[in-house]
Motif scaffolding. Structure first.
Motif, short mmCIF file in Angstrom:
data_model
loop_
_atom_site.label_atom_id
_atom_site.label_comp_id
_atom_site.label_asym_id
_atom_site.label_seq_id
_atom_site.Cartn_x
_atom_site.Cartn_y
_atom_site.Cartn_z
N TYR A 294 19.73 13.65 25.74
CA TYR A 294 19.27 14.20 24.46
C TYR A 294 17.95 13.54 24.04
N ARG A 295 17.84 12.24 24.25
CA ARG A 295 16.60 11.55 23.90
C ARG A 295 15.44 12.06 24.75
N ALA A 296 15.67 12.25 26.05
CA ALA A 296 14.61 12.74 26.93
C ALA A 296 14.13 14.12 26.48
N CYS A 297 15.07 14.98 26.13
CA CYS A 297 14.69 16.33 25.67
C CYS A 297 13.95 16.28 24.34
N TRP A 298 14.43 15.42 23.44
CA TRP A 298 13.75 15.28 22.14
C TRP A 298 12.32 14.79 22.35
N GLN A 299 12.13 13.81 23.24
CA GLN A 299 10.79 13.30 23.49
C GLN A 299 9.91 14.36 24.13
N LEU A 300 10.47 15.19 25.00
CA LEU A 300 9.70 16.29 25.58
C LEU A 300 9.25 17.25 24.49
N ASP A 301 10.15 17.58 23.58
CA ASP A 301 9.80 18.47 22.47
C ASP A 301 8.71 17.88 21.58
N GLN A 302 8.73 16.57 21.40
CA GLN A 302 7.78 15.90 20.52
C GLN A 302 6.46 15.55 21.21
N GLY A 303 6.40 15.74 22.53
CA GLY A 303 5.21 15.31 23.27
C GLY A 303 5.07 13.80 23.27
N HIS A 304 6.18 13.11 23.23
CA HIS A 304 6.21 11.65 23.11
C HIS A 304 5.61 11.00 24.36
N ALA A 305 4.90 9.88 24.16
CA ALA A 305 4.24 9.20 25.27
C ALA A 305 5.22 8.68 26.30
N GLY A 306 6.46 8.41 25.88
CA GLY A 306 7.44 7.86 26.80
C GLY A 306 8.31 8.89 27.48
N ARG A 307 7.94 10.17 27.41
CA ARG A 307 8.83 11.23 27.90
C ARG A 307 9.03 11.20 29.41
N VAL A 308 8.06 10.73 30.18
CA VAL A 308 8.21 10.69 31.64
C VAL A 308 9.28 9.68 32.03
N ALA A 309 9.20 8.48 31.48
CA ALA A 309 10.21 7.47 31.76
C ALA A 309 11.57 7.88 31.22
N ALA A 310 11.59 8.51 30.04
CA ALA A 310 12.86 8.93 29.44
C ALA A 310 13.56 9.95 30.32
N ALA A 311 12.80 10.90 30.89
CA ALA A 311 13.40 11.91 31.76
C ALA A 311 13.91 11.28 33.04
N ALA A 312 13.17 10.31 33.59
CA ALA A 312 13.62 9.64 34.82
C ALA A 312 14.90 8.85 34.57
N MET A 313 14.97 8.14 33.45
CA MET A 313 16.18 7.39 33.11
C MET A 313 17.36 8.33 32.93
N SER A 314 17.12 9.42 32.24
CA SER A 314 18.18 10.39 31.99
C SER A 314 18.68 11.01 33.28
N LYS A 315 17.75 11.44 34.13
CA LYS A 315 18.13 12.09 35.38
C LYS A 315 18.97 11.15 36.25
#
Length: 374
Positions: A294-315
């Protein structure tokens, strides 16, 4: 910080789950076009596509919530995975990079047209910079030559999103993305591959032999392919694995019910600490993975700078939890879990490839290490 779903999100999740259970609870292996159209009627093939093209216009988090319901309502993960791959690895780059005159979005949101992603090659799996497929300029088109080794949805596909080297001297800036209509001369799709799991998603090899692709089917600009692929992977890594959250929700429900009903040595097996603690670990893995996704998706929606790492951690977290929980479920069900009838082993087989596709767990950890500054 609010950890609860909004009422409209809960309503959409519940309606999606009910629709899947009514129409797609036990899809075919592989799934049929009729089942794809059913997924389209439920809005699943166009969740994040524009409303003017038949989609729902949802962001990443709301897309993931619907895919989670899809995974929970289906007896196997094959069709949910296939639809998510169609949507995230194919329709998203078409949505964001195709020219208006290409007409490529037509029918994708409704499930009338199916998209396949053809990136992987025999010599280019994790190392996507080793592509051997080439595309040479020829007038107002590119001529594609090469073979892709594992293209999900290819046997049913109407359009194939693929990547080829257009400038061998430019490294990652020499790769171009294409959306190739299946009926172009020079496109050959092989027989469906026999796989361990995800049987609802047919996959095959795809060969391009002198395939002339008009300019209108180029995605983005020549040389932008690597960036387009990473953009699509950002969506796929953040959203697709919600299917596995749904799978684990259903799995946990079944395990808890079994532990309450199954009796050994004069008591419910859930009363034995060896069983109850295993179930507690399953719940802990699931909820930790859910929060990361959920955090990774939220960061993707927000264009957050940490979205790449968040998606990798989530995956990494979701896929590893799905495999571990699948093993635990089989162990708790015992011999019944090893039989094909109850479907417990199917959840495990569907989970195993999740640590491989969309970038292996090892690749995700490389991304995380890089993003934290190593």
């Amino acid at each position: 910080m609010n950890f609860d779903l909004a009422p409209e999100q809960r309503k959409r999740y519940d309606e999606t789950l009910a629709g899947v259970r009514a129409e797609l609870a036990c899809p075919s292996s592989p799934a049929t076009r009729a089942e794809w159209r059913a997924a389209g009627r439920l809005g699943l093939t166009g969740l994040c596509l524009p409303k003017e093209h038949g989609g729902s216009g949802l962001g990443a988090l709301d897309t993931a919530l619907c895919l989670e319901a899809f995974g929970r309502g289906c007896a196997t993960a094959g069709l949910p995975f296939a639809v998510a791959a169609h949507l995230l690895a194919c329709a998203v780059p078409i949505r964001d990079f195709a020219s208006k005159e290409s007409g490529l979005l037509a029918g994708l949101a409704t499930g009338e047209r199916i998209a396949a992603n053809a990136m992987t090659e025999d010599g280019a799996g994790s190392d996507v910079g080793r592509l051997a497929t080439t595309a040479r300029r020829d007038g107002d088109a590119y001529v594609l030559d090469g073979e892709k080794s594992f293209a999900s949805n290819a046997p049913l596909a109407d359009v194939i999103v693929t990547y080829a080297v257009t400038d061998p001297t430019a490294g990652f800036l020499g790769i171009t993305a294409f959306a190739v209509p299946r009926d172009l001369p020079g496109v050959e799709v092989g027989s469906p591959l026999e796989k361990m799991g995800l049987h609802g998603c047919a996959a095959a090899r795809v060969r391009f032999s002198g395939c002339r692709v008009p300019d209108r089917y180029v995605l983005g600009r020549p040389g932008q392919g690597s960036a387009i692929f990473q953009h699509s992977m950002g969506w796929e890594r953040a959203c697709l694995f919600a299917v596995y959250l749904g799978l684990m929700d259903d799995q946990l429900d079944r395990v808890v019910a079994h532990a309450r009903e199954r009796r050994q040595f004069g008591r419910e097996i859930g009363g034995f600490q060896a069983v109850s603690h295993r179930i507690a670990a399953m719940a802990q893995r699931l909820e930790g993975a859910r929060l990361l996704l959920y955090r990774a998706c939220w960061q993707l929606d927000q264009g957050h700078a940490g979205r790449v790492a968040a998606a990798a951690m989530s995956k990494a977290a979701v896929s590893e939890a799905a495999v571990a929980n699948g093993l635990d479920a089989v162990q708790i069900f015992g011999a019944a879990g090893y039989l094909t009838g109850p479907g417990i082993e199917a959840r495990l087989r569907d989970a195993v490839p999740s640590t491989i596709f969309s970038g292996t767990t090892e690749i995700q950890r490389e991304i995380i290490a890089r993003e934290v500054g190593l």
